[in-house]
Write a protein that holds these residues in place. Structure first.
Motif, mmCIF file in Angstrom:
data_model
loop_
_atom_site.group_PDB
_atom_site.id
_atom_site.type_symbol
_atom_site.label_atom_id
_atom_site.label_comp_id
_atom_site.label_asym_id
_atom_site.label_seq_id
_atom_site.Cartn_x
_atom_site.Cartn_y
_atom_site.Cartn_z
ATOM 1 N N ILE A 2 0.844 -1.209 0.000
ATOM 2 C CA ILE A 2 0.000 0.000 0.000
ATOM 3 C C ILE A 2 0.871 1.247 0.000
ATOM 4 O O ILE A 2 0.643 2.193 -0.769
ATOM 5 N N LEU A 3 1.905 1.256 0.845
ATOM 6 C CA LEU A 3 2.810 2.411 0.908
ATOM 7 C C LEU A 3 3.511 2.652 -0.419
ATOM 8 O O LEU A 3 3.681 3.797 -0.849
ATOM 9 N N SER A 4 3.930 1.571 -1.075
ATOM 10 C CA SER A 4 4.681 1.731 -2.323
ATOM 11 C C SER A 4 3.836 2.425 -3.388
ATOM 12 O O SER A 4 4.346 3.271 -4.138
ATOM 13 N N PHE A 5 2.552 2.110 -3.444
ATOM 14 C CA PHE A 5 1.671 2.766 -4.420
ATOM 15 C C PHE A 5 1.227 4.148 -3.942
ATOM 16 O O PHE A 5 1.099 5.070 -4.745
ATOM 17 N N ALA A 6 0.979 4.271 -2.654
ATOM 18 C CA ALA A 6 0.508 5.567 -2.130
ATOM 19 C C ALA A 6 1.565 6.646 -2.298
ATOM 20 O O ALA A 6 1.240 7.826 -2.499
ATOM 21 N N LYS A 7 2.831 6.276 -2.231
ATOM 22 C CA LYS A 7 3.916 7.254 -2.350
ATOM 23 C C LYS A 7 4.334 7.503 -3.795
ATOM 24 O O LYS A 7 5.085 8.435 -4.072
ATOM 25 N N ASP A 8 3.852 6.672 -4.706
ATOM 26 C CA ASP A 8 4.314 6.746 -6.095
ATOM 27 C C ASP A 8 3.425 7.700 -6.903
ATOM 28 O O ASP A 8 2.419 7.299 -7.479
#
Length: 560
Positions: free
Chosen positions: A140-146
């Motif tokens: 989730i973090l990897s997509f939310a920050k991208d």
């Protein structure tokens, strides 16, 4: 120890793994030990002695060395050793552990959502080892920050919904992590989707939280949604204002049971901003009510009341010239035991006064407030009460727009006072600006007093600007100066000399605006003189606009 060991003994696989474990234990993004590089040196020298545990250590050392929002160099290196593990190990639990670490590394790096997705897709295939809640958080973090790849937010929401449903269905034994929801809410705010952010907030609050012991939305969660609704590039209307009010009201009504969601100054500032941007601040009582609620909340819970919120309201009052409302709010701050007016407060009220006509005795009010705050600063010595350039400038503007006798002398006196203070202190916040000088000239041009005295002051101020190393003449200077010449000088040869010379300088410096042109056309030059000055045919001068003049004459105009 490694150097000493290799001097005495042959490096066995068991010893190798002890040293690699030490490097991986010490690895961190902020470490200057170069643990990954040290481990890589061993790999280059004795890779033939590596086993699956050795590669697991290599994954860990590089994954833990990945820095947040940095390039993915460390995560990529960890992934490299993960791929070797896939080829050399059949132990699914070891591979799963390595995947967990690489996934975490990619969740830290910027723009690596696709790499994280590949790792996560491989991870969920290992059915013998349950997927930990941290893996859901990391994908989730990897997509939310991208923000670099289109569709990343949708994928972050997809994985968040999947994690939430699996938890509610009892398929995940650990509580979802707070950061997973907060990161997606923040991403929604960045992407101008506050409605989606609010929906996630209520899922987190009302559907998930009651079934957990560790998931607790906090004030930052709520403020992220409020920020999404009130950020600069999002359209705020009455509906949005109602949404913000509803969220804040929920916080006020439930913070006793959930102390972490107690509204703070930012929460109330969001509602104030929503009211201002939506045009719902027409009722002074509604803005006062918000401030009363904020002050009561802060005081009741022993928290500091910020005057920033009061100043935001004052700034809105200033923009709409609501003098009485701004004075009432200033008096309220003076009477309050928990908040004090500062120089921003006083300056904003003076600015509000400067925007109105003279029916409020604007000049006297502005001067009174300037002297009041000067006295408070002198007595207290507090830096936050020290009048600055803007304070003086707004007071001079209030004079310029008033009918006060001798206003030009008073305005020039304020400029001289500011120049003297700046000369004595060298404080940048007290450096006179172009606006300060321009408003003195404007004051002279609007003067109803002794025209000779007013013109002398205007001429002195204009020449000081031309000779100054600190301020520059701009298009407003020329417009105010030409107006002063038109109104204060008789139509003599001296007048014509001043006007022609000034307009020629204005042309040369590329400062001709429509206002400057209007001043020169409304003066005392005849049609032939205007024709020569504007370089137009005599019959064209009357209706001429700045677009009819040579483009280079306006090349340096500062646009509003």
């Amino acid at each position: 120890l490694l150097d000493q060991y290799e001097q005495r003994y042959e490096l066995t696989t068991e010893a190798l793994n002890l040293f690699l474990g030490g490097f991986s234990f010490c690895a961190s993004p902020r470490s200057k030990l170069g643990c990954g590089e040290q481990a890589d040196d061993l790999f280059q020298r004795v890779s033939q002695k590596f086993n699956e545990h050795s590669y697991l250590h290599m994954v860990r050392v590089w994954a833990w060395q990945q820095e947040n929002l940095d390039n993915s160099e460390c995560a990529d290196r960890a992934d490299y050793f993960l791929q070797i593990m896939h080829q050399s190990s059949s132990d699914q639990s070891l591979i799963a552990q390595a995947q967990d670490w690489v996934l975490e590394a990619y969740s830290k790096a910027g723009g690596c959502s696709q790499q994280a997705k590949n790792i996560f897709s491989q991870r969920i295939l290992i059915s013998s080892v349950p997927v930990p809640i941290e893996d859901y958080t990391n994908i989730i973090l990897s997509f939310a920050k991208d923000d670099a790849h289109e569709g990343s937010l949708d994928m972050a929401i997809h994985y968040l919904n999947d994690m939430t449903q699996q938890f509610l269905d009892g398929k995940l034994t650990s509580d979802p992590e707070h950061i997973a929801y907060n990161s997606v809410i923040a991403a929604c705010a960045r992407h101008n989707q506050p409605q989606v952010a609010e929906k996630i907030l209520w899922i987190m609050e009302k559907e998930v939280r009651p079934h957990t012991t560790t998931l607790h939305p906090d004030v930052f969660t709520y403020n992220a949604v409020l920020h999404g609704y009130t950020k600069n590039n999002y359209r705020v209307d009455s509906h949005v204002c109602s949404r913000v009010e509803g969220i804040l009201q929920y916080m006020e009504e439930n913070y006793v049971q959930q102390p972490l969601i107690q509204p703070d100054s930012y929460s109330y500032n969001s509602l104030i901003r929503a009211c201002v941007l939506s045009g719902k601040m027409d009722s002074g009582e509604s803005m006062t009510d918000i401030l009363d609620r904020m002050e009561a909340m802060m005081v009741a819970n022993g928290r500091r009341v910020s005057n920033k919120n009061f100043n935001v309201v004052l700034n809105a009052y200033a923009k709409s010239a609501r003098v009485e409302a701004s004075l009432d709010l200033l008096d309220r701050m003076k009477m309050s035991p928990s908040v004090e007016p500062d120089i921003i407060t006083y300056t904003t009220v003076i600015e509000c006064i400067s925007r109105c006509d003279d029916e409020h005795n604007s000049a006297d009010l502005a001067l009174q407030l300037l002297r009041e705050v000067q006295n408070l600063h002198k007595i207290s010595g507090y830096k936050w009460l020290m009048p600055n350039t803007r304070t003086f400038t707004m007071t001079i503007l209030a004079l310029a727009r008033s009918n006060k006798p001798d206003k030009t002398k008073i305005a020039r006196g304020l400029l001289d006072e500011l120049i003297e203070i700046y000369g004595a202190t060298g404080d940048p916040s007290l450096k006179p600006s172009e606006y300060t000088y321009n408003y003195v000239i404007q004051c002279a041009g609007n003067s109803l007093d002794d025209k000779i005295t007013a013109f002398r002051i205007a001429a002195l101020t204009y020449q000081e600007m031309r000779n100054s190393a600190h301020v520059n003449v701009d298009s407003f200077t020329y417009a105010f100066w030409l107006k002063a010449c038109n109104l204060l000088l008789p139509p003599t040869d001296l007048y014509k000399k001043f006007v022609k010379l000034s307009f020629t300088q204005c042309r040369k410096e590329g400062m001709v605006t429509q206002e400057v042109l209007q001043r020169i056309k409304s003066g005392h030059l005849d049609q032939e003189e205007l024709s020569d000055l504007l370089r137009l045919e005599p019959k064209e001068t009357k209706l001429a606009t700045v677009e009819d003049l040579r483009p280079g004459w306006s090349r340096n105009v500062r646009r509003r």
